[in-house]
Design a protein around this motif. Structure first.
Motif, short mmCIF file in Angstrom:
data_model
loop_
_atom_site.label_atom_id
_atom_site.label_comp_id
_atom_site.label_asym_id
_atom_site.label_seq_id
_atom_site.Cartn_x
_atom_site.Cartn_y
_atom_site.Cartn_z
N GLN A 117 24.46 61.34 31.73
CA GLN A 117 25.69 61.98 31.09
C GLN A 117 26.93 61.76 31.63
O GLN A 117 27.60 62.44 32.50
CB GLN A 117 25.61 63.65 30.85
N ARG A 139 31.11 61.32 31.13
CA ARG A 139 32.22 62.16 30.57
C ARG A 139 33.63 61.59 30.83
O ARG A 139 33.64 60.97 32.17
CB ARG A 139 32.18 63.50 30.85
N ASP A 186 34.55 59.49 24.81
CA ASP A 186 34.88 60.40 25.86
C ASP A 186 33.54 61.13 26.31
O ASP A 186 33.55 61.68 27.38
CB ASP A 186 35.80 61.42 25.53
N SER A 187 32.54 61.02 25.70
CA SER A 187 31.06 61.69 25.95
C SER A 187 30.12 60.74 25.42
O SER A 187 29.74 60.66 24.24
CB SER A 187 30.97 63.24 25.21
#
Length: 555
Positions: free
Chosen positions: A127, A129, A144-145
């Protein structure tokens, strides 16, 4: 005593046998252990995440389950390496949380960058970010994610992202990308920007290797020259070729091509429509329909066949024209000499409430706004019929201005089921006003069969006349008067004394059985009866001046 010793020896042998069996069973179990471990790994046992390097390792009371690692941190999970400035390493959970200058490398083709990463070694999901960048050879994904699933080799974003390759830039609110297959899927406010066009959609698939966009939802493709709307199809952004389905639409400078299936080549500027094709010209207010259509936008050329129909709706009351093949073309584009032609061949039939016609072929040119009907043409207006070898109809703002009937001209006005006013000549010129025939000029070898009426529309008799030229004046679609040049009195027969052989001219024919009765009837071609065919003009050779001198030389 000897018996006791014998029993002891027997028990000792049994003990040895039992121990031997137990040892053999234990050995078998030990031999099977590695196989059991391998099977368990194949069934889902997870590999370990290793901390390969850190400048500093310490504990932090705020994260009791983690080891705090700082400085040039390197992790490895299988063949994937991950780098960062600092991290929380959860050894028991086989995971870590990385901070600052995070980089993930998988092989020599996939690189993932960001400010923060949580990696779960059990699920193998990364994940990433903040300021995320995924690079796969010539493809870059910015967001951004981003969640990246190593098991399925799939990255997906859900808070807006941008994917770029050598050809295109794609943006959307949600999307996924597979580095292995190069396939991506985008949803919500999708936009694909190419130097030659822009594609907007709600749902779009795209392959960065083939550069093919897969349209699976309402989509618009805009360029400087045209606009495409489609809800299903594929578009090759590199070659500019598209296969579109489900009533897709191609729009180019006021012209619109629609079909159940639509093929389009942007580089060549050619569109092809199959099944239920509709080609509309919103500028000139006309359209073509059929089961196959072809449009060349660069040369402004259109072609339709298979139940082809041309429809002119510029005057409110639409005209419907059918032929085996319809063609429209523009010549000398973007010059002062530019003009357009519409051709229809063969078996032409057209219908409008105020005018109907049939012919073998038809041509309309904007040079002289003339519509020419070739080979056995017949034209009707209410109870009036015009025919000849060729009919030229001159238009004024899409309405008939005047018509020229050339060779074997015949005009027939039906009075009732058995009586007809008839005029024949070498040629005829009919003039119209407010869509009604007002005057007819008959030129050369004029013959007339005419039923004059008194003031209460009672038939007086039948007049038979011959002259060289004749002018007919009509009012409310009825003959008002006629002027013969030179003047001819002719013969007037009372209604009760009309000779049977005088009722009709030698070339009289009433083609009511050919006449289209409505717009659906234009598809029903009906040939002329053998006895109603026009007699071909047979002309002898024309002898030139001093022709006999040439003949003598040949002899």
């Amino acid at each position: 005593m000897s018996e006791k010793n014998q029993r002891n020896k027997s028990l000792s042998r049994h003990r040895v046998l039992v121990v031997s069996i137990l040892c053999l069973f234990a050995f078998c179990l030990l031999a099977q252990k590695p196989q059991t471990g391998t099977s368990a790994k194949q069934d889902g046992q997870k590999s370990k995440v290793y901390l390969l390097h850190a400048d500093l390792l310490r504990k932090d009371a705020r994260v009791p389950d983690a080891q705090v690692v700082v400085g040039n941190v390197v992790f490895r999970h299988d063949s994937t390496y991950m780098y960062c400035d600092s991290a929380y390493f959860y050894n028991q959970m086989n995971s870590f949380e990385a901070f600052s200058h995070v980089r993930m490398e998988q092989g020599d083709t996939l690189f993932l960058y960001g400010d923060r990463l949580f990696y779960d070694g059990m699920s193998q999901i990364a994940q990433m970010r903040m300021n995320v960048r995924m690079e796969n050879r010539t493809t870059t994904l910015l967001t951004d994610s981003l969640n990246y699933d190593r098991v399925y080799n799939l990255g997906y974003f859900f808070d807006g992202g941008t994917l770029m390759d050598e050809q295109n830039v794609l943006t959307s609110e949600w999307g996924e990308y597979s580095p292995a297959t190069k396939q991506s899927v985008f949803n919500y406010n999708v936009k694909l920007v190419n130097p030659k066009f822009t594609l907007t959609s709600d749902t779009l698939g795209y392959n960065t290797a083939t550069k093919i966009a897969n349209i699976v939802g309402p989509s618009d493709i805009w360029s400087d020259n045209n606009h495409i709307y489609s809800e299903r199809g594929i578009y090759n952004t590199q070659t500019g070729q598209a296969d579109l389905y489900d009533r897709s639409v191609l729009i180019n400078e006021g012209k619109q091509l629609t079909g159940d299936t639509l093929f389009y080549d942007r580089n060549l500027g050619i569109g092809k429509a199959f099944h239920n094709m509709v080609m509309t010209d919103t500028v000139n207010r006309n359209m073509m329909t059929g089961d196959y259509g072809y449009y060349d936008e660069k040369n402004d050329y259109a072609f339709a066949t298979r139940r082809a129909v041309a429809i002119d709706y510029s005057q409110g009351d639409s005209l419907f024209l059918h032929a085996d093949t319809l063609m429209m073309q523009t010549f000398y584009q973007n010059t002062d000499s530019m003009y357009r032609e519409m051709k229809a061949f063969h078996k032409v039939r057209f219908y409008r409430q105020d005018v109907q016609g049939v012919a073998d072929s038809l041509v309309f040119s904007t040079v002289d706004t003339c519509l020419t009907m070739y080979k056995d043409p017949v034209l009707w207006q209410k109870n009036q019929q015009l025919l000849g070898e060729q009919i030229n109809i001159y238009m004024n703002d899409s309405t008939i201005d005047w018509a020229h009937v050339i060779n074997q001209a015949l005009s027939v006005e039906q009075i009732d089921s058995t009586l007809y006013n008839q005029v024949s000549g070498k040629e005829m010129k009919a003039y119209f006003k407010d869509k009604q025939m007002r005057k007819v000029e008959v030129i050369g070898s004029v013959r007339v069969v005419y039923y004059p009426m008194d003031s209460d529309s009672t038939l007086i008799g039948m007049n038979v006349s011959e002259t060289s030229n004749l002018d007919l004046y009509l009012k409310d679609q009825k003959l008002e008067r006629m002027v013969m040049k030179p003047k001819s009195t002719g013969t007037l027969y009372p209604m009760t004394q009309i000779p049977a052989d005088k009722k009709k001219l030698a070339n009289f024919v009433w083609f009511d059985y050919l006449r289209p009765i409505n717009k659906e009837d234009i598809f029903n071609w009906r040939s002329k009866k053998a006895e109603d065919q026009l007699k071909k003009n047979v002309r002898g050779p024309v002898e030139l001046p001093n022709q006999h001198l040439f003949n003598k030389k040949e002899e």
